[in-house]
Design a protein around this motif. Structure first.
Motif, PDB file in Angstrom:
ATOM      1  N   GLN A  20    -113.032  18.632  20.756  1.00  0.00           N
ATOM      2  CA  GLN A  20    -112.479  19.101  19.488  1.00  0.00           C
ATOM      3  C   GLN A  20    -113.082  20.446  19.102  1.00  0.00           C
ATOM      4  O   GLN A  20    -112.380  21.331  18.583  1.00  0.00           O
ATOM      5  CB  GLN A  20    -112.742  18.063  18.403  1.00  0.00           C
ATOM      6  N   LEU A  21    -114.375  20.594  19.351  1.00  0.00           N
ATOM      7  CA  LEU A  21    -115.052  21.848  19.035  1.00  0.00           C
ATOM      8  C   LEU A  21    -114.487  22.996  19.862  1.00  0.00           C
ATOM      9  O   LEU A  21    -114.227  24.087  19.347  1.00  0.00           O
ATOM     10  CB  LEU A  21    -116.556  21.687  19.291  1.00  0.00           C
ATOM     11  N   ARG A  22    -114.271  22.744  21.159  1.00  0.00           N
ATOM     12  CA  ARG A  22    -113.737  23.793  22.028  1.00  0.00           C
ATOM     13  C   ARG A  22    -112.343  24.233  21.586  1.00  0.00           C
ATOM     14  O   ARG A  22    -112.000  25.408  21.653  1.00  0.00           O
ATOM     15  CB  ARG A  22    -113.681  23.302  23.481  1.00  0.00           C
ATOM     16  N   LEU A  23    -111.515  23.288  21.170  1.00  0.00           N
ATOM     17  CA  LEU A  23    -110.144  23.614  20.785  1.00  0.00           C
ATOM     18  C   LEU A  23    -110.081  24.424  19.493  1.00  0.00           C
ATOM     19  O   LEU A  23    -109.036  25.018  19.186  1.00  0.00           O
ATOM     20  CB  LEU A  23    -109.321  22.333  20.634  1.00  0.00           C
ATOM     21  N   LEU A  24    -111.164  24.434  18.740  1.00  0.00           N
ATOM     22  CA  LEU A  24    -111.189  25.182  17.488  1.00  0.00           C
ATOM     23  C   LEU A  24    -112.034  26.453  17.554  1.00  0.00           C
ATOM     24  O   LEU A  24    -111.721  27.446  16.914  1.00  0.00           O
ATOM     25  CB  LEU A  24    -111.735  24.305  16.354  1.00  0.00           C
ATOM     26  N   SER A  25    -113.123  26.400  18.316  1.00  0.00           N
ATOM     27  CA  SER A  25    -114.142  27.439  18.179  1.00  0.00           C
ATOM     28  C   SER A  25    -113.733  28.776  18.771  1.00  0.00           C
ATOM     29  O   SER A  25    -114.239  29.819  18.368  1.00  0.00           O
ATOM     30  CB  SER A  25    -115.454  26.968  18.812  1.00  0.00           C
ATOM     31  N   GLY A  26    -112.850  28.787  19.760  1.00  0.00           N
ATOM     32  CA  GLY A  26    -112.391  30.051  20.317  1.00  0.00           C
ATOM     33  C   GLY A  26    -112.534  30.092  21.818  1.00  0.00           C
ATOM     34  O   GLY A  26    -113.333  29.376  22.418  1.00  0.00           O
ATOM     35  N   GLY A  27    -111.746  30.941  22.432  1.00  0.00           N
ATOM     36  CA  GLY A  27    -111.775  31.093  23.878  1.00  0.00           C
ATOM     37  C   GLY A  27    -110.448  31.623  24.371  1.00  0.00           C
ATOM     38  O   GLY A  27    -109.724  32.309  23.642  1.00  0.00           O
ATOM     39  N   LYS A  28    -110.127  31.309  25.610  1.00  0.00           N
ATOM     40  CA  LYS A  28    -108.861  31.720  26.203  1.00  0.00           C
ATOM     41  C   LYS A  28    -108.062  30.486  26.613  1.00  0.00           C
ATOM     42  O   LYS A  28    -108.637  29.495  27.050  1.00  0.00           O
ATOM     43  CB  LYS A  28    -109.092  32.609  27.426  1.00  0.00           C
ATOM     44  N   ALA A  29    -106.760  30.579  26.481  1.00  0.00           N
ATOM     45  CA  ALA A  29    -105.887  29.478  26.875  1.00  0.00           C
ATOM     46  C   ALA A  29    -104.659  30.044  27.567  1.00  0.00           C
ATOM     47  O   ALA A  29    -104.107  31.070  27.146  1.00  0.00           O
ATOM     48  CB  ALA A  29    -105.469  28.657  25.665  1.00  0.00           C
TER      49      ALA A  29
END
Length: 1007
Positions: free
Chosen positions: A672-681
């Motif tokens: 859940q944290l990864r899906l909100l905190s930011g990154g590339k998809a």
């Protein structure tokens, strides 16, 4: 009036035959009699987009113009009417090859057509809609699946001893009409195993089975269902079904098949959405237009990975020919339109790309309307980050919960880690640490404490608390030029990662001064979370398949790469060999004065390659190839590192179970944290589309009229009310609303049927992606409408629909075959029993891991690689059986590459991720038994299963057999089985019994 004229009229009246007068007075009504006849038998071949013989019979003008042979009809004269001649001679419509010739026009229909021509062949009020009527050759707009969802009323139940909810009333009515009674309820052991596999995809533990068997509460089963629906593993199970449908893969496919390292966020979003029971209409909207509907919410953007989950023709998209690129783009749009229509609507709308659909009421204009709605969809990667206030608050709460979960896990691990470290012997004193030619400690400055390779900080690089801190942006350290030649060598560094998911940063590199040639310690370059030997053009680089770094960033890791005089390259992590040793084509020789050492990047210049983010505590450079013993001696400072595999080997059954629960909780929070905190998809990277035109015969060189975004007219409300040049975001948003509308009769029907299909092995409609003419007919149409209506009435809750299905008496029936029932309904379409289902390939692998006590329950994040890969223009894959806790996650988290499928999963009918798989094939072949007996994974898991049984049951053979049966089959063995199995173990060993149980039908099938 003159007498002569009166006489002539009298004579003419006498000459008119009574038959002709009758023909005139009984002229068929065109709209109600003739138009349906022409639509049923003629318009499939004679319509505006497919004029066989040049004839179009949809309009009066087309009738009068006729075709290549001349006018079709001579009004008032059947003998001169070509249409009548062909019909009367049974030449048209052409008969099918089937013996029944079911397309032939009946005698009554011929008579209607004849009288219409004789009476003047008058046309009706409008052109004939070729898609309006259902015929024996095609569906019309009156097709069953296009009608509004009916408010079905369950029939009365006459059996007081059978039935739990409305589902049972519909099923029982069909059974009674066929003279079939339902089967008795399944026993409790079968039921708990069935519902466990159905809802979470994993077998129950022996303790869970015993608790359920001993629970006398009348709500025991209902409470079991609620626990399973609330489990985070429910989302993992049902995400697998959804990913099958949307053709999810993590490589591009086609000839280059490059990896998509950031495709996994979409998979994780699906798992999370299902676990949260996101209303299905929102689930649909987000996947089609989440970035438009919720632009400030990262999960909504990630959800659009649905549209680009399929293969992408990299070569076709980048070729020079604009004409060919246009064709490739139309192929890509056909895939996107096709998967959208099939997934949500159960319509093969992509078949209307070149002409009106041959079997369903989908016109070519409908297809291009959908194409216009999706015309801005492009493949690519997008950055995401939380910007809204609500998301910021949620992030803070998630970080707090993650810290608490990590602390709880550390409490479990601490005593076990201490035991492992205390049991280790000191390093062999006869092997002293090797002496480098250069050493950097970074405690006070950047000087070389042995040689002359002093360093200089650049960009944001800094020294802090005895570490060289690198930002991952422009920060690096470069040394003075080398004072000697380097060929054979060893690079060594103690590293701390800031982010385990960073890609391609160089930690330490020997390079020519211009960066044209280099050898480097590189992290995450080709394989996420893995180390490799980087080199210019990858000429000395290979993926070695070492273990992944986990999320425990901040841990100190010792990495060394040894370059031998024999061209052999060996990697070490924490003093131990890392992955596979390999031979390079040759070693690069770095000249004195022309080469240097850099930290923080692979090679110069800065900005020309990815930079490393983290800290380097210490580094050494050797002018020789260190031995394995020397590397181990040098790495002694990190000897307190304990791997997950070492932990598992030391845990008791109770400790392992507790750790599994905490690890599952932690990883779910981290997801859940990864899906909100930011990154590339990997998601939709929209682009404003060019005008969309209908293409004659689908040919990009023959554009016709321009169309605006819209839907399928037969479904209703096909006009979106948007201009042809409407913004891309509006088009997808409007399409999403149209598909997810309660007024759309297909969306709820299709998903209700999908759930039924996965629970019973066959849908109420046997073709989940095709609700059209070529698809199956519903076995229980009223029940399907009731399920669809119930779904919408309960707020589109999929969990509520699951609950209703699995609590029904229909679902809870026994699976035993009844010969008298099989003679009437061999395929069990009437549901007189619960059809046994074989475990799917991934579910079988997961079950083997659970039974062996080896399942890694970690959720989310980049998947594990069971392959080695290298790139030579295209990307190539070598699938291998990887060992270790990292590779023992659920099969959902296996990185699904399109050209490198797993042999064990393949033989068990795992589908190709390049195409949609709404229903899996189930075959029975000798190769399956051979694989389950001899595959290296199965052999290894049989050994682990045997070790678990010994640890939990002791050395007494009967106790071992009892525990093995309870773990694998969820039941105790009977007396004969205990005796036979004990004797078998005595002669062949406990791992052999494990292999037998893994091959047992009782393990492979769910009754």
């Amino acid at each position: 009036m003159p007498a002569r004229r009166l006489l002539c009229l009298a004579v003419l009246t006498m000459l008119i035959s009574p038959a002709m007068a009758e023909e005139t007075s009984t002229r068929p009504d065109f709209d109600s009699g003739v138009a349906p006849l022409l639509a049923r038998h003629c318009l499939g071949c004679h319509n505006p987009s497919d004029k066989k013989g040049g004839l179009d019979l949809t309009s009066e003008a087309g009738l009068k113009q006729g075709g290549e042979s001349g006018p079709a009809v001579a009004p008032g004269n059947v003998d001169d009417s070509l249409l009548w001649q062909r019909v009367a001679g049974d030449e048209m419509p052409p008969p099918r090859k089937a013996p029944d010739k079911s397309t032939a026009i009946s005698g009554d229909e011929k008579e209607v057509l004849r009288r219409w021509i004789v009476s003047g062949a008058r046309w009706g009020t409008a052109d004939i809609d070729p898609l309006a009527f259902t015929t024996d050759r095609r569906a019309g707009r009156d097709w069953w699946s296009l009608r509004p969802i009916a408010k079905s009323v369950p029939p009365p139940v006459n059996d007081e001893n059978w039935g739990v909810n409305e589902i049972d009333a519909f099923v029982l009515a069909r059974l009674e009409a066929s003279g079939l009674p339902p089967s008795p309820p399944a026993d409790r052991r079968s039921l708990i195993r069935r519902v466990h596999f159905d809802l979470v995809g994993l077998p129950p533990t022996p303790e869970e089975v015993e608790a359920f068997l001993n629970d006398a509460s009348p709500r025991a089963y209902e409470e079991l269902v609620e626990r399973l629906l609330a489990s985070p593993q429910y989302g993992e199970r049902w995400a697998r079904h959804w990913l099958d449908v949307v053709r999810y893969g993590e490589s591009q496919g086609f000839e280059r098949d490059r990896l998509r390292p950031n495709a996994w966020p979409y998979r994780d979003w699906v798992v999370q959405a299902l676990n949260d029971d996101m209303p299905y209409d929102e689930f649909v909207r987000w996947q089609l237009a989440g970035d438009s509907l919720r632009p400030d919410h990262p999960p909504a953007l990630i959800a659009t990975g649905f549209l680009v989950a399929g293969p992408w023709d990299e070569v076709g998209q980048t070729q020079q020919s604009e004409a060919m690129k246009a064709v490739v783009r139309q192929d890509e749009l056909e895939d996107i339109v096709g998967v959208t229509a099939q997934t949500f609507l159960g319509l093969t709308a992509n078949c209307a790309r070149c002409h009106d659909h041959k079997f369903d009421p989908v016109s070519q204009v409908d297809y291009y309307r959908l194409s216009a709605a999706l015309g801005g969809v492009r493949h690519g990667e997008r950055d995401f980050s939380a910007t809204g206030q609500a998301d910021a608050a949620r992030l803070a709460e998630l970080r707090r919960q993650v810290d608490e979960a990590r602390a709880r896990l550390a409490v479990i691990d601490a005593p076990v880690r201490a035991r492992i470290v205390a049991s280790r012997r000191s390093p062999n004193p006869t092997t002293p640490p090797p002496v480098p030619i250069a050493r950097w400690e970074f405690d006070r400055d950047t000087t070389d404490q042995i040689g002359s390779l002093d360093g200089e900080l650049h960009g944001g690089a800094r020294l802090e608390n005895g570490r060289l801190v690198l930002s991952g942006a422009d920060a690096y350290l470069a040394t003075a030029p080398l004072d000697r030649e380097l060929g054979e060598k060893t690079l060594e560094a103690w590293v701390q990662l800031n982010n385990a998911d960073q890609r391609g940063g160089g930690v330490m590199s020997v390079q020519t001064l211009d960066g044209g040639k280099f050898d480097a310690i590189v992290y995450g370059e080709r394989e996420p979370r893995r180390w490799m030997a980087g080199s210019n053009g990858f000429v000395r680089s290979r993926e070695v398949g070492g273990a992944e770094e986990n999320e425990a960033t901040g841990a100190l890791v010792h990495v060394a790469i040894v370059y031998g005089a024999d061209n052999r390259i060996t990697l070490y992590r924490n003093g131990r060999p890392y992955g596979d040793t390999y031979l390079a084509a040759g070693l690069e020789r770095f000249s004195p004065g022309q080469s240097q050492v850099v930290f923080g990047m692979r090679h110069a210049p800065v900005g020309g390659n990815k930079m490393f983010s983290g800290a380097i505590w210490r580094a050494n450079l050797y002018d020789r190839a260190c031995t394995a013993a020397e590397v181990a001696a040098a790495a002694v400072v990190t000897d307190e590192t304990v791997t997950d595999d070492e932990l598992l080997a030391q845990l008791t059954a109770a400790e392992r179970s507790e750790r599994q629960r905490e690890l599952l909780t932690l990883s779910r929070l981290e997801t859940q944290l990864r899906l909100l905190s930011g990154g590339k998809a990997y998601a939709v990277s929209p682009r404003e589309p060019a005008p969309t035109c209908v293409l004659r015969r689908g040919d990009t060189r023959q554009p016709a009229e321009e169309v605006a975004a819209g839907g399928v007219a037969a479904v209703g409300e096909a006009e979106f009310g948007l201009p042809a040049n409407a913004p891309e975001a509006q088009r997808r948003a409007r399409l999403a609303d149209w598909i997810a509308s309660r007024r759309n009769p297909l969306t709820a029907r299709v998903v209700a049927n999908r759930l039924w299909h996965y629970h019973f092995g066959a849908g109420i409609v046997e073709t989940p992606n095709d609700f059209g003419f070529n698809g199956g007919r519903p076995s229980h149409p009223e029940l399907l409408d009731w399920l669809a209506d119930s779904l919408m009435e309960h707020g589109w809750s999929l969990k509520q629909l699951h609950r209703t299905i699995v609590q029904s008496a229909t679902y809870r029936q026994a699976s035993a075959i009844r010969p008298e029932a099989a003679r009437i309904d061999a395929g069990n379409r009437l549901l007189w029993r619960k059809t046994p289902l074989r475990l799917e390939a991934e579910m079988l692998r997961d079950a083997v891991l659970v039974v062996s006590g080896q399942l890694n329950p970690t959720m989310g994040g980049p998947g594990f690689h069971d392959f080695r890969t290298f790139t030579n223009n295209s990307q190539f894959y070598e699938v291998i059986d990887m060992e270790g806790f990292t590779f023992q996650r659920r099969s959902l988290y296996r990185m699904g590459i399109r050209s490198g499928t797993n042999p064990l999963l393949d033989v068990l009918d795992c589908p190709d991720p390049s195409t949609t798989a709404p229903a899996r094939a189930v075959t029975t072949t000798p190769l399956q038994a051979l694989a389950l007996l001899n595959d290296s994974f199965m052999l290894r898991m049989a050994d682990r299963f045997a070790e678990r049984v010994r640890a939990e049951a002791g050395q007494e053979p009967a106790a071992q057999v009892d525990r093995a049966y309870r773990l694998a089959l969820a039941r105790r063995p009977n007396g004969d089985e205990t005796a036979a199995a004990s004797d078998f173990v005595a002669r062949h060993g406990l791992p052999a019994l494990a292999r037998v149980l893994f091959n047992a039908n009782e393990f492979l099938y769910v009754e």
